[in-house]
Each structure stands twice: as structure tokens, then as C-alpha cells.
Write a protein that holds these residues in place. Sequence first.
Motif, PDB file in Angstrom:
ATOM      1  N   PHE A   1       1.024   8.586   3.998  1.00 38.90           N
ATOM      2  CA  PHE A   1      -0.131   9.292   4.576  1.00 38.90           C
ATOM      3  C   PHE A   1      -1.252   9.542   3.572  1.00 38.90           C
ATOM      4  CE2 PHE A   1      -0.466  13.623   2.942  1.00 38.90           C
ATOM      5  CZ  PHE A   1       0.689  13.704   2.183  1.00 38.90           C
ATOM      6  N   TRP A   2      -0.888   9.713   2.299  1.00 42.37           N
ATOM      7  CA  TRP A   2      -1.846  10.076   1.249  1.00 42.37           C
ATOM      8  C   TRP A   2      -2.740   8.903   0.852  1.00 42.37           C
ATOM      9  CZ3 TRP A   2      -1.874   6.785  -2.661  1.00 42.37           C
ATOM     10  CH2 TRP A   2      -0.751   5.936  -2.738  1.00 42.37           C
ATOM     11  N   ASP A   3      -2.355   7.687   1.230  1.00 43.93           N
ATOM     12  CA  ASP A   3      -2.965   6.470   0.677  1.00 43.93           C
ATOM     13  C   ASP A   3      -4.369   6.273   1.252  1.00 43.93           C
ATOM     14  OD1 ASP A   3      -3.635   3.880  -0.094  1.00 43.93           O
ATOM     15  OD2 ASP A   3      -1.704   3.012   0.467  1.00 43.93           O
ATOM     16  N   PRO A   4      -5.381   6.187   0.381  1.00 47.57           N
ATOM     17  CA  PRO A   4      -6.739   5.962   0.884  1.00 47.57           C
ATOM     18  C   PRO A   4      -6.848   4.680   1.710  1.00 47.57           C
ATOM     19  CG  PRO A   4      -6.774   6.540  -1.453  1.00 47.57           C
ATOM     20  CD  PRO A   4      -5.334   6.347  -1.085  1.00 47.57           C
TER      21      PRO A   4
ATOM     22  N   ASP B   1       6.977  15.366   8.320  1.00 49.58           N
ATOM     23  CA  ASP B   1       5.769  16.009   7.826  1.00 49.58           C
ATOM     24  C   ASP B   1       5.904  16.393   6.348  1.00 49.58           C
ATOM     25  OD1 ASP B   1       3.153  16.976   8.065  1.00 49.58           O
ATOM     26  OD2 ASP B   1       3.590  17.857  10.024  1.00 49.58           O
ATOM     27  N   TRP B   2       4.784  16.718   5.756  1.00 53.11           N
ATOM     28  CA  TRP B   2       4.647  17.044   4.326  1.00 53.11           C
ATOM     29  C   TRP B   2       3.965  18.393   4.203  1.00 53.11           C
ATOM     30  CZ3 TRP B   2       4.640  14.618  -0.721  1.00 53.11           C
ATOM     31  CH2 TRP B   2       3.756  15.171  -1.650  1.00 53.11           C
TER      32      TRP B   2
ATOM     33  N   HIS C   1       6.837   7.233  -1.497  1.00 52.83           N
ATOM     34  CA  HIS C   1       5.778   8.000  -2.146  1.00 52.83           C
ATOM     35  C   HIS C   1       5.817   7.748  -3.665  1.00 52.83           C
ATOM     36  CE1 HIS C   1       3.405  11.366  -3.570  1.00 52.83           C
ATOM     37  NE2 HIS C   1       3.000  11.563  -2.340  1.00 52.83           N
TER      38      HIS C   1
ATOM     39  N   TYR D   1      -4.925   3.260   6.572  1.00 51.22           N
ATOM     40  CA  TYR D   1      -5.284   2.735   7.905  1.00 51.22           C
ATOM     41  C   TYR D   1      -5.544   1.233   7.861  1.00 51.22           C
ATOM     42  CZ  TYR D   1      -5.132   7.586   9.099  1.00 51.22           C
ATOM     43  OH  TYR D   1      -4.675   8.871   9.276  1.00 51.22           O
TER      44      TYR D   1
ATOM     45  N   ASP E   1      -1.608  13.960   9.157  1.00 48.34           N
ATOM     46  CA  ASP E   1      -2.346  13.691  10.391  1.00 48.34           C
ATOM     47  C   ASP E   1      -1.528  12.714  11.244  1.00 48.34           C
ATOM     48  OD1 ASP E   1      -4.157  13.226  12.395  1.00 48.34           O
ATOM     49  OD2 ASP E   1      -5.871  12.921  11.055  1.00 48.34           O
TER      50      ASP E   1
END
Lengths: 291, 291
Positions: A194-197, A219-220, A156, A200, A241
Motif C-alpha cells: 500500500f505504501w508504494d508510490p 490493515d496497517w 514490505h 496503482y 486505503d
Amino acid sequence: MTSSLAAVDARLSINQGTLKHADLATALQVTADAGIRSIGLWREPVQEVGLATAASMLADSGLRFSTHCRSGFFTMPEGPARRASIADNLRAIDEAATLAAAGAPGSSAVLVLVAGGLPEGSRDLVGARELVRDAIGELAPDAAAAGVTLALEPLHPMYATDRCVVSTLGQALDIAADFDPSVVGVTVDTFHVFWDPDVYDSIERAGREARIATYQVCDWKTPLPADVLLGRHYPGDGVIDLARLTRAVVDTGYTGDVEVEIFNADIWSAAPAEVARRTAETFAASVSPHL
Amino acid sequence: MTSSLAAVDARLSINQGTLKHADLATALQVTADAGIRSIGLWREPVQEVGLATAASMLADSGLRFSTHCRSGFFTMPEGPARRASIADNLRAIDEAATLAAAGAPGSSAVLVLVAGGLPEGSRDLVGARELVRDAIGELAPDAAAAGVTLALEPLHPMYATDRCVVSTLGQALDIAADFDPSVVGVTVDTFHVFWDPDVYDSIERAGREARIATYQVCDWKTPLPADVLLGRHYPGDGVIDLARLTRAVVDTGYTGDVEVEIFNADIWSAAPAEVARRTAETFAASVSPHL
């Protein structure tokens, strides 16, 4: 085996970091007792008993070995400290190979690499990132010879300056691109990415380029604790998610173990057997449905 | 004017967030007294005296107005809360226009937008990000009519879930791309973007697309404080490469004010006059040489 144990997901691996204060014997025991079939080990507790003994204990446990955690920390400029780091990384490669050979069938010879932060007194993130590439270039031939995959882990961005200058999955893939995917892959850890635009797209790319060496989940949630290293939670206890991320990893064809790695002061102070049980339980609820 | 005041960089603007506990009158006074020519205001202290009075006070100060901070927080799904947020954002647009008209020549009608975090109970970052685009689409016609530029601000990824789902400059630019650059731009804040492996490409792109509505500087160092919102420092007190980032912004042709915005409990508890003085001093040392 009780029905409760039979229900434990066969792909679940507990990362020893989740059992921070358990020694190797305890970690192996509570993992097996909880019905979990795989474990990722940490270097310090392995070195505490010695590599040969650790390998023997792992073999006796009947568990698979999913990753060796962790090495890296090679962002310093050329000099004795960098040489010491490279030498230590070579030892870690040897450890990973030995432990993977001792684990049950299906074990993975994967060494997780955390790059390290800015060198002391430096503001040069760009330069530090180049030093990561250089270090991996030095380690790759030995990793290849040992049959070990180096799993470069983006952390992160809140750790970018003091722990890991590799901050996104895309950046890790760019570095890995110079090497054979069997030698240099990436760690995909939900907490870190998970935060990264672009997450996916980056997972899809990682799969296409055959780079996913390990998939780690936790998890966060906010507020973060005073020590931001310890803000990791059981799957489902936060806002990541995990369903969509896990499906994205599965969709790439990844069929390996899925590790739960949690750094959390409350979880570390709980009884290891209870932590292993709860890890299996939360994984079953929040990750297994998407595998 | 003393030689000390004469040396204050003409492009420096102090953001009122740096003077958190000063009321509007005090903030304007210490800023002018320190020889700083520009100020970015916050909504709460403006509303405390009322918009018309605030505009009059600003005009009397002789200071330029660089930004209005801040609005946004529109990631909730459709319903009364979202309608209230849109209405509040429309008021903020009006405030920004009024204050910019009251400021000295060279003032900017820029409204900084912080998107907001995940809606309560949601794990859907992707969906929340779409709601940002939708909200800006609603606000853009009013902003255009008022001559106000909405400056969408990417915040550091550690705030992605509870404060701002827009996490990178590239993502902000992707959202802005649907709109005229005079209406929707971006905020480039060193604290929020410095860690990004793509930051220099994104700054270059932001300039090429004429999106840099404001450039804000402060510094980062670790360990972060217990409240990670307050980990901002005077320029030069941390490890951000302000030289390279500032040159990158300058190289795009950006000629506007450069704001110093610091959230830091120690700085907030210091005397406002001293904070203004130290802001000018650290800016001169760490930013001015690169402008």
C-alpha cells in the motif's frame, strides 16, 4: 443458513494464518460455521495431519481452497541448504495441487512464495534477488506440470533483509516476466504494497500481464508492535486505503477469492470462531463495497 | 594533532542526531576534539541557545556546517496547522542560511525536509503526497532567495503513514523535478533507501539531475528495536552494502560531506566523546575506502 451467514461475501477467503493457533479441523470448522466459503491453508497444520487426510478434511468441509501458504525461502547460495529448499518447494507444489483438487469448485492451485532474506553474513541484496529468479526457474517446470501457479509475494521493505528480498510489486513482476503467467504470478497483499508510490501502476500492470494469482487484504496502523511481523489488523482498523486498492485490483479483471491474512498476537489469542466471525464482518464493511 | 586525529576522513560530518542528548556546545566540542571537520545540526539544540548564539558558537568551533535537520511535516490540509507549518519551515530556511554562513569554508546551506505522515483520520497517501509538492512550491522562492537547498528526504516505507509519505528516492526526485536543483534536492540516506530494487538507478538519476544535496550513512540490522525509529547503527555494524551505495553516490560526482546520522538508544546513552570517536572509526573502516 441464517441471514447473517447469507450476508457473508462469497469471495471472502480466510487465510489460516489468521487462525494461527487453530489446528486444521478447527480452522475448517469455524470458517464454514461463519459462512465463509473459502480458505487458504498453511503447510504446517496440513503436514500435522498429513496431506491425504488434510485433502479429505478439506473436501468434507465443502470449502474452496484459495492458496497454499507458504514456500520459498530460497535465497541461499548453491549448496545442500539450497538443494533442501528446492526439494521442499517441490513438495509444496504437490501439496498445493492436491489440496486444490480436493477443494470445492472454484478452488485455486496457488502456492504463495516468500523469497527469503539475505544469506547469512551477506550484504548482497542484488545477488540474493538474482537467486530468487534462479530458484523460480528451477521450480517452474514442476509447477507447470502440476497445474500450480507460483504466487511470488513482495513483502514490505522492513522485511527485506531477514525475510523477503522481493520488496515491491514491480520487482516481483519483473522476476515473473520470464515465465508463463499461468505458472508464475504474484501475490498482491495490501499490507505489503500500500505504501508504494507506484502501487496503482503496478497493480494495473499485474492485471495486464495476467499475474494476479491472489489478492490478500488486512490493515496497517502505527505504532508497529515490538515484533513487526505481527502488525497486521482487521480490514478497516488501520489506515490502508482498501477502497482504492480493491477497486484497482477489481479493475484489472481479477475475479478470484480475496483472502484476509492477519498476523496479530491479540487476534491469535482470541477464540477462532470469533476471529472468523469478525473477519467476515470487517470484510463486509471495508472490502465488499469495492468488489 | 595526533596521528589518530589526522586519520579522520576530511569528508566525514557527524549529524547532531547521533549525539541526541548533547547540547550544542558539547556536540561542537566532541566533534572537533575527535578530529571531525563538519557537523549537521538539529533545530532544537540550535533554538535552545538562539540562532545568533548558535551561529557564533559554530563559527568559533571551526567546523563546517553540512545540513540543518530538520523541517517539513507539511502534509496536513489547508488551514491554520498548515499555515503554522509553512511559517516554521520559513524560519528553518533562515536558520540554515545563517548557520551555513557561520560555518567554516565548504559549509552547505542545506535544509533536510521530512514530509510528514498521513493527516489525522486520513487514508489518502496519494493526496498527502500531492500536499508535499504543494508545500515545496510555497517554500521554494524563499529558499532560492536565501540560497538554501531544500533536501527532500525519502524515509523507509515503514514510516510512510506516521512520519514521511515520501518513501522512495524515485518519488522524491519526481517531486523535485518541478524545481531548480539548486533549490530543491534530495537527501540520500542509506538506511532509508538501501532496500529499494531501484536504488542504484535512482542514485544515478539523482546525480544526473544534480539533486544530491546530502549523503547520509548508517547501518541496518534486524531484529528492529521496539521503537523502529531507533534501529540505526554505526556503519559496518549491519547488513547495508555501504561499499556499493557509496561508490554509486561517488560515481555521480558528489563531492560533498558525508554525514553519519544514527538514532539508537544505546548510542544516545553513551558518552558523546566516545560516540564521536567511534563514528570516525567506523566511518574510516566502512565508508572511507569507497569515497
